[in-house]
Design an enzyme around this catalytic site. Structure first.
Site, PDB file in Angstrom:
ATOM      1  CG  HIS A  66      -1.807  10.728   4.408  1.00  0.00           C
ATOM      2  ND1 HIS A  66      -1.434  11.447   4.513  1.00  0.00           N
ATOM      3  CD2 HIS A  66      -1.909  10.683   2.763  1.00  0.00           C
ATOM      4  CE1 HIS A  66      -0.815  12.719   3.375  1.00  0.00           C
ATOM      5  NE2 HIS A  66      -1.283  11.771   2.636  1.00  0.00           N
ATOM      6  CG  ASP A 108      -1.535   0.956   0.681  1.00  0.00           C
ATOM      7  OD1 ASP A 108      -2.705   1.219   0.104  1.00  0.00           O
ATOM      8  OD2 ASP A 108      -2.348   1.635   2.001  1.00  0.00           O
ATOM      9  CG  ASP A 158      -4.592   1.492   5.217  1.00  0.00           C
ATOM     10  OD1 ASP A 158      -4.808   1.219   6.451  1.00  0.00           O
ATOM     11  OD2 ASP A 158      -5.088   1.935   4.603  1.00  0.00           O
ATOM     12  CG  HIS A 160      -7.047   5.790   4.514  1.00  0.00           C
ATOM     13  ND1 HIS A 160      -7.270   4.891   3.596  1.00  0.00           N
ATOM     14  CD2 HIS A 160      -8.007   5.705   5.215  1.00  0.00           C
ATOM     15  CE1 HIS A 160      -8.152   4.739   3.272  1.00  0.00           C
ATOM     16  NE2 HIS A 160      -8.746   5.574   4.186  1.00  0.00           N
ATOM     17  CD  GLU A 210      -2.051   6.658   2.628  1.00  0.00           C
ATOM     18  OE1 GLU A 210      -2.749   6.866   1.994  1.00  0.00           O
ATOM     19  OE2 GLU A 210      -2.412   5.025   3.064  1.00  0.00           O
TER      20      GLU A 210
END
Length: 257
Positions: A64, A14, A166, A161, A16
């Site tokens: 986030h 994942d 995640d 997030h 961000e």
């Protein structure tokens, strides 16, 4: 070039970012990965926060919680590119909404001029759990939070997030969705963080999500100006992608169901 994955190795990944879309010059600010071999977590992970050399959109920070100030002094992608590439090379990447993350990763390598790495599918296979969920649950919400609820996966620590958190949750969701394994010992529970994929590195502990037992957060309603800005951003996304944002399409489908 065919990708060989002889050791049944998967990386749940994942990212961000400073915002979206990548075509507007947005950059990756966090990468989180956990390793699976034979459907078992190995304890190896890769986690890093990155200095993007640009500010994040306020909307992205709201998602986030990673501020511009927090990223000052963090490494740039160029400093971790080789280590990251070696960690994911040859693996099956398991990503929720893979086109988003893959597009950003390809862009980061392209900005470095590393032409042999600008197409992730040339050295990894990619499994999109969002597409998998849509095929299994058509017309339903298939966000990561929705899948956690559907499959009974505990995501009580996910108030914001975060790439490593995640990826850990997605590993649990993926294993449950494809085979029923649930009780996992997740690599990110260590106070160690980014680095060579062995669970080492200090940055992972710098941002931690608060426990679910905290008092309920105060709800702040969006102002008319903020709602207008949100609608403008959706229009930009729709124009860039040639279609409304995926979650908008899902909401419309639910409303018409």
């Amino acid at each position: 070039m065919a990708v060989q994955n002889t050791d049944n190795r998967s990386i749940v990944l994942d990212t961000e970012t400073t915002g979206m879309p990548v075509t507007d010059g947005h950059r990756i600010i966090e990468i989180g990965c956990v390793e699976l071999i034979g459907r078992r977590l190995t304890g190896r992970h890769f986690h890093v926060y990155l200095q993007p050399d640009r500010e994040s959109d306020e909307g992205a920070i709201g998602v986030h919680g990673i501020t511009n100030e927090f990223l000052v002094g963090k490494p740039r992608f160029a400093e971790v590119a080789d280590e990251f590439y070696e960690f994911i090379k040859g693996a099956q990447l398991i990503i929720h909404n893979a086109p988003f993350d893959v597009g950003f990763i390809n862009n980061e390598f392209a900005l470095l001029g590393q032409q042999d790495r600008v197409d992730i599918t040339q050295y990894c296979t990619v499994l999109d759990t969002l597409q998998m969920a849509r095929e299994r649950h058509p017309g339903q919400r298939n966000s990561l939070d929705a899948l956690c609820k559907r499959y009974g996966v505990d995501n009580s620590g996910r108030e914001l997030h975060g790439a490593l958190l995640d990826s850990e949750i997605l590993a649990d969701v993926y294993l449950t969705m494809t085979g029923g394994q649930t009780s996992l010992s997740l690599a990110g529970n260590s106070s160690d963080g980014h680095g060579s994929g062995d669970g080492s590195g200090s940055q992972a502990s710098e941002i931690r999500r608060l426990p679910a037992t905290r008092p309920p957060a105060r709800i702040i309603r969006a102002s008319d100006e903020e709602l207008a800005a949100h609608e403008a951003r959706l229009a930009i996304i729709a124009k860039s992608a040639g279609a409304p944002a995926l979650w908008v399409q899902l909401l419309e489908a639910q409303a018409n169901a």
